[in-house]
Each structure stands twice: as C-alpha cells, then as structure tokens.
Design a protein around this motif. Structure first.
Motif, short mmCIF file in Angstrom:
data_model
loop_
_atom_site.label_atom_id
_atom_site.label_comp_id
_atom_site.label_asym_id
_atom_site.label_seq_id
_atom_site.Cartn_x
_atom_site.Cartn_y
_atom_site.Cartn_z
N UNK A 199 69.55 17.78 26.67
CA UNK A 199 68.35 17.23 27.25
C UNK A 199 67.17 18.11 26.86
N UNK A 200 66.05 17.49 26.53
CA UNK A 200 64.86 18.23 26.10
C UNK A 200 64.18 18.86 27.31
N UNK A 201 63.94 20.16 27.20
CA UNK A 201 63.27 20.89 28.28
C UNK A 201 61.80 21.10 27.94
N UNK A 202 61.37 20.58 26.80
CA UNK A 202 60.00 20.68 26.34
C UNK A 202 59.55 22.14 26.20
N UNK A 203 60.47 23.00 25.79
CA UNK A 203 60.17 24.40 25.55
C UNK A 203 60.28 24.66 24.05
N UNK A 204 59.36 25.48 23.51
CA UNK A 204 59.44 25.77 22.06
C UNK A 204 60.67 26.60 21.74
N UNK A 205 61.19 26.38 20.54
CA UNK A 205 62.35 27.14 20.07
C UNK A 205 62.08 27.48 18.60
N UNK A 206 62.04 28.76 18.29
CA UNK A 206 61.73 29.21 16.94
C UNK A 206 62.89 28.91 16.00
N UNK A 207 62.58 28.29 14.88
CA UNK A 207 63.60 28.00 13.88
C UNK A 207 63.96 29.26 13.08
N UNK A 208 63.13 30.30 13.17
CA UNK A 208 63.37 31.53 12.42
C UNK A 208 64.36 32.44 13.16
N UNK A 212 61.80 32.06 22.14
CA UNK A 212 61.09 31.07 22.94
C UNK A 212 59.62 30.99 22.53
N UNK A 213 59.37 30.67 21.27
CA UNK A 213 58.03 30.50 20.75
C UNK A 213 58.11 29.54 19.57
N UNK A 214 56.95 29.07 19.09
CA UNK A 214 56.94 28.17 17.94
C UNK A 214 57.32 28.93 16.68
N UNK A 215 57.77 28.20 15.68
CA UNK A 215 58.32 28.81 14.47
C UNK A 215 57.34 29.67 13.69
N UNK A 216 56.05 29.38 13.76
CA UNK A 216 55.07 30.16 13.01
C UNK A 216 54.24 31.07 13.91
N UNK A 237 52.80 34.24 15.76
CA UNK A 237 52.65 35.61 15.25
C UNK A 237 53.52 36.61 16.02
N UNK A 238 54.05 36.24 17.18
CA UNK A 238 54.92 37.16 17.92
C UNK A 238 56.36 37.16 17.38
N UNK A 239 56.68 36.22 16.49
CA UNK A 239 58.02 36.15 15.92
C UNK A 239 58.24 37.33 14.97
N UNK A 240 59.31 38.06 15.19
CA UNK A 240 59.60 39.24 14.38
C UNK A 240 59.85 38.87 12.92
N UNK A 241 60.49 37.73 12.68
CA UNK A 241 60.75 37.29 11.30
C UNK A 241 59.43 37.01 10.59
N UNK A 242 58.50 36.38 11.28
CA UNK A 242 57.19 36.08 10.69
C UNK A 242 56.43 37.38 10.44
N UNK A 243 56.47 38.31 11.39
CA UNK A 243 55.79 39.60 11.20
C UNK A 243 56.33 40.30 9.96
N UNK A 244 57.66 40.33 9.81
CA UNK A 244 58.26 40.98 8.65
C UNK A 244 57.86 40.28 7.36
N UNK A 245 57.84 38.94 7.40
CA UNK A 245 57.46 38.17 6.21
C UNK A 245 56.01 38.50 5.81
N UNK A 246 55.09 38.53 6.79
CA UNK A 246 53.69 38.82 6.50
C UNK A 246 53.52 40.24 5.95
#
Length: 133
Positions: free
Chosen positions: A1-10, A14-18, A20-29
């Motif tokens: 069931x959808x809880x309408x909460x963001x889930x990072x694909x990276x 509990x945040x959107x995939x892009x 800036x708090x995502x550690x994978x995105x920080x490392x990529x940048x």
C-alpha cells in the motif's frame, strides 16, 4: 500500500532520488567535481569567462538585401505551385472545421450519455448484489 512517502532509488533512504541529502548523490557530485577539475588542469575543458563579450548585432543593408519582386502570383514551396488563398476558400475551410468540431462534440455527447447509462447499470447491479448477500 502506498504511504505517499518518498523513497530514494539510490540508497533506499526516506528522501527523493536526487535530494542533496542523499549520500550517493553527494559522492557522485564530489567525484564529478574532481573529474571536472582534473579535466581543466589537463586542458581537456576550459572555464567560461563572463568577461568575454559576444559581438553586438549591427544591421547592415548588404546583409539583408530586398527580395526580388515576382510576377508569379502563386507561392512555391518545395518546387510545387501552391494555389492562392481566397476569402471563399478560407470560409469553406472554416465551415469544414466547424462541421468537424460539431461532429466531434456530438460523438463526445453520445459517449458521455452512454457512459452515464453504463454507470447507472453498474450501480444498480452492485446494489442488487449487496441486497442478495
């Protein structure tokens, strides 16, 4: 069931995939920034300098000579003679367009009526099913 909460694909955080708090995105940048700096040092890339001005536009008559007059009154596109547009042909085209739109509207009205009848039948059937249970 959808809880309408963001889930990072990276990182499944509990945040959107892009975000800036995502550690994978920080490392990529960080890695991208390092690679760009290396490419600049090696001369493969150059920084754009805002001090460089693009040339200003000057209107010169010789750059835009007047078009030659033509005795042929028909426009030619792709080497095919095009007939001239007249008030009558515009009226006929407008009339055809209006007829087409009216036809579309009639068909849409029929579809809406048909859907409403179907919905009424479904509601009636579902209420009958509830009564028999």
């Amino acid at each position: 069931m959808c809880k309408n909460e963001p889930k990072c694909a990276q990182c499944d955080g509990n945040h959107h995939s892009l975000d800036s708090q995502c550690q994978v995105i920080k490392e990529y940048k960080d890695e991208l920034k390092k690679d760009v700096e290396d490419a600049i040092q090696k001369g493969l890339l150059q920084r754009f300098s805002m001090q460089e001005k693009s040339p200003t536009f000057e209107l010169r008559e010789q750059d835009f000579p007047p078009l030659a007059a033509s005795d042929n009154h028909s426009n030619k596109k792709w080497n095919i003679a095009q007939s001239r547009t007249t008030v009558e042909s515009n009226f006929l085209r407008t009339s055809d367009t209006e007829k087409t739109i009216e036809s579309i509207n009639d068909n849409l009205t029929k579809l809406i009526d048909s859907n409403q009848r179907l919905e009424n039948k479904v509601d009636l059937l579902s209420s009958n099913i509830k009564i028999h249970r």
